[in-house]
Design an enzyme around this catalytic site. Structure first.
Site, PDB file in Angstrom:
ATOM      1  N   ASN A  12       6.064  -1.433   0.985  1.00 15.28           N
ATOM      2  CA  ASN A  12       5.905   0.011   1.163  1.00 15.28           C
ATOM      3  C   ASN A  12       4.493   0.238   1.706  1.00 15.28           C
ATOM      4  O   ASN A  12       3.525   0.216   0.957  1.00 15.28           O
ATOM      5  CB  ASN A  12       6.094   0.714  -0.192  1.00 15.28           C
ATOM      6  CG  ASN A  12       5.877   2.209  -0.086  1.00 15.28           C
ATOM      7  OD1 ASN A  12       5.738   2.752   1.014  1.00 15.28           O
ATOM      8  ND2 ASN A  12       5.843   2.881  -1.234  1.00 15.28           N
ATOM      9  N   TRP A  13       4.410   0.407   3.014  1.00 15.36           N
ATOM     10  CA  TRP A  13       3.095   0.537   3.642  1.00 15.36           C
ATOM     11  C   TRP A  13       2.477   1.925   3.435  1.00 15.36           C
ATOM     12  O   TRP A  13       1.327   2.154   3.814  1.00 15.36           O
ATOM     13  CB  TRP A  13       3.194   0.216   5.148  1.00 15.36           C
ATOM     14  CG  TRP A  13       3.393  -1.240   5.439  1.00 15.36           C
ATOM     15  CD1 TRP A  13       3.316  -2.277   4.541  1.00 15.36           C
ATOM     16  CD2 TRP A  13       3.707  -1.847   6.711  1.00 15.36           C
ATOM     17  NE1 TRP A  13       3.562  -3.478   5.187  1.00 15.36           N
ATOM     18  CE2 TRP A  13       3.806  -3.236   6.510  1.00 15.36           C
ATOM     19  CE3 TRP A  13       3.916  -1.337   7.998  1.00 15.36           C
ATOM     20  CZ2 TRP A  13       4.096  -4.128   7.545  1.00 15.36           C
ATOM     21  CZ3 TRP A  13       4.211  -2.222   9.020  1.00 15.36           C
ATOM     22  CH2 TRP A  13       4.297  -3.601   8.794  1.00 15.36           C
ATOM     23  N   GLU A 106       5.003   9.113  -5.768  1.00 14.53           N
ATOM     24  CA  GLU A 106       4.029   9.886  -4.981  1.00 14.53           C
ATOM     25  C   GLU A 106       4.689  11.114  -4.365  1.00 14.53           C
ATOM     26  O   GLU A 106       4.056  12.154  -4.199  1.00 14.53           O
ATOM     27  CB  GLU A 106       3.385   8.988  -3.911  1.00 14.53           C
ATOM     28  CG  GLU A 106       2.363   8.046  -4.552  1.00 14.53           C
ATOM     29  CD  GLU A 106       2.134   6.747  -3.791  1.00 14.53           C
ATOM     30  OE1 GLU A 106       2.522   6.638  -2.621  1.00 14.53           O
ATOM     31  OE2 GLU A 106       1.557   5.819  -4.399  1.00 14.53           O
ATOM     32  N   GLU A 178       9.213   1.528 -11.130  1.00 14.34           N
ATOM     33  CA  GLU A 178       7.777   1.544 -10.870  1.00 14.34           C
ATOM     34  C   GLU A 178       7.074   2.469 -11.870  1.00 14.34           C
ATOM     35  O   GLU A 178       7.068   3.693 -11.683  1.00 14.34           O
ATOM     36  CB  GLU A 178       7.507   2.090  -9.459  1.00 14.34           C
ATOM     37  CG  GLU A 178       8.124   1.266  -8.363  1.00 14.34           C
ATOM     38  CD  GLU A 178       7.419   1.508  -7.039  1.00 14.34           C
ATOM     39  OE1 GLU A 178       6.869   0.547  -6.484  1.00 14.34           O
ATOM     40  OE2 GLU A 178       7.381   2.660  -6.571  1.00 14.34           O
ATOM     41  N   GLY A 184      -0.914   0.997  -7.868  1.00 13.95           N
ATOM     42  CA  GLY A 184      -2.262   0.998  -7.281  1.00 13.95           C
ATOM     43  C   GLY A 184      -3.392   0.885  -8.282  1.00 13.95           C
ATOM     44  O   GLY A 184      -4.546   1.128  -7.946  1.00 13.95           O
ATOM     45  N   SER A 219       1.514  -2.625  -8.697  1.00 18.36           N
ATOM     46  CA  SER A 219       0.471  -3.658  -8.746  1.00 18.36           C
ATOM     47  C   SER A 219       1.012  -5.084  -8.696  1.00 18.36           C
ATOM     48  O   SER A 219       0.429  -5.985  -9.299  1.00 18.36           O
ATOM     49  CB  SER A 219      -0.426  -3.465  -9.968  1.00 18.36           C
ATOM     50  OG  SER A 219      -1.169  -2.261  -9.821  1.00 18.36           O
ATOM     51  N   GLY A 240       3.154  -2.253  -2.692  1.00 21.03           N
ATOM     52  CA  GLY A 240       2.321  -1.329  -1.921  1.00 21.03           C
ATOM     53  C   GLY A 240       1.102  -2.041  -1.385  1.00 21.03           C
ATOM     54  O   GLY A 240       1.154  -2.748  -0.373  1.00 21.03           O
ATOM     55  N   GLY A 241      -0.032  -1.896  -2.081  1.00 18.37           N
ATOM     56  CA  GLY A 241      -1.325  -2.419  -1.631  1.00 18.37           C
ATOM     57  C   GLY A 241      -1.282  -3.852  -1.103  1.00 18.37           C
ATOM     58  O   GLY A 241      -1.795  -4.141  -0.016  1.00 18.37           O
TER      59      GLY A 241
HETATM   60  P1  PGA Z   1       1.214  -0.849  -5.425  1.00 17.36           P
HETATM   61  O1  PGA Z   1       2.292   0.264  -5.000  1.00 17.36           O
HETATM   62  O2  PGA Z   1       1.855  -2.191  -5.186  1.00 17.36           O
HETATM   63  O3  PGA Z   1       0.028  -0.594  -4.560  1.00 17.36           O
HETATM   64  O4  PGA Z   1       0.938  -0.646  -6.876  1.00 17.36           O
HETATM   65  C1  PGA Z   1       3.669   0.093  -5.257  1.00 17.36           C
HETATM   66  C2  PGA Z   1       4.434   1.293  -4.779  1.00 17.36           C
HETATM   67  O5  PGA Z   1       3.944   2.418  -4.878  1.00 17.36           O
HETATM   68  O6  PGA Z   1       5.572   1.155  -4.273  1.00 17.36           O
END
Ligand code: PGA
Length: 259
Positions: A12-13, A106, A178, A184, A219, A240-241
């Site tokens: 997920n960019w 988000e 999640e 994050g 994370s 994500g990150g």
């Molecule tokens: P993260 O994000 O890996 O940066 O914690 C995951 C996501 O929001 O899908």
């Protein structure tokens, strides 16, 4: 790709990177890794709307076995119409997008996406045969108050309305658990917590006569991926990150490709 037993690793960019050239560089590295290593995991990338076309063309041109997902879609109409600033499910499907993320925390948090909105999005995605990556998860406050299972049950409940459609269109649903407080932050639940929660999600889905791969997100990184990948009922990761750094993302793919 997409054999049923294979695990999933989805990038997920979010609203990254700012330049399409950087997105392509990232994809190129991940693509090379996938071509050379032939990982067993199903790999999917979710770029911004603006980068979807260029990424899709690159995947096609280079015959890469990587799926492509949108991060959002229009709730109001599945095809077209007067909805300024929106992108429809049909538009996504026309350019070769196969997946869409719905219910990410988000979007629930910053764009006030209610369950009603999410249900419209699910219906539109299904109308255009997009596979849904449905995100659920509790906030830190809810976690502390031990409300996690109630919250997840409520978030999953909206899927019951689509039971017959999911049953007909086998494998058009993925769940991503999640915890909001893990996104994050570098924090993750314990292995025992993830195990219990994935079991609970599986049972809740079964009670609605649904079966879907259950991914963990929040994370996930190159360091913890091996441990998370070994947890029973963790069918993959939404990243994500760490998906913005090719080396880390490829290590995560590797972790989820081990037997
Ligand atoms: P993260 O994000 O890996 O940066 O914690 C995951 C996501 O929001 O899908």
């Amino acid at each position: 790709m997409q054999q049923n037993s294979a695990k999933w690793v989805i990038a997920n960019w979010k609203m990254n990177p700012a330049k399409p050239t950087i997105a392509l560089e990232l994809l190129q590295k991940v693509g090379e890794y996938c071509k050379n290593q032939q990982p067993s995991a199903n790999v999917v990338v979710a770029p911004t709307f603006l980068h979807l076309s260029v990424i899709q063309q690159y995947l096609q041109h280079n015959q890469l076995d990587i799926g492509i997902s949108a991060q959002n879609l229009c709730a109001e109409n599945a095809e077209f119409g007067a909805f300024t600033g929106e992108i429809s499910a049909q538009m996504l499907s026309e350019i070769g997008v196969q997946y869409v993320i719905i219910g990410h925390s988000e979007r629930r948090q910053y764009y006030q996406e209610t369950e009603q909105v999410l249900m419209k999005k699910i219906a539109n995605a299904l109308a255009q045969n997009l596979t849904i990556i449905y995100c659920i998860g509790e906030t830190f406050e809810q976690y502390q108050n031990k409300q996690t299972l109630d919250i997840l049950q409520n978030q999953l409940a909206i899927l019951a309305d689509f039971q017959s459609q999911f049953a007909n269109q086998n494998s058009q649903l993925l769940i991503a658990y999640e915890p909001v407080w893990a996104i994050g932050t570098g924090l993750t639940p314990t292995v025992a917590e993830i195990t219990d929660i994935h079991q609970f999600i599986d049972k809740t889905l079964l009670a609605m006569q649904l079966k879907a791969p259950i991914l963990y997100g929040g994370s996930v990184n190159a360091k913890n991926a091996n441990e998370i990948a070994q947890i029973p009922l963790v069918d993959g990761a939404l990243v994500g990150g760490a998906s913005l750094i090719a080396e880390s993302f490829c290590q995560i793919i590797d972790a989820f490709s081990k037997k």
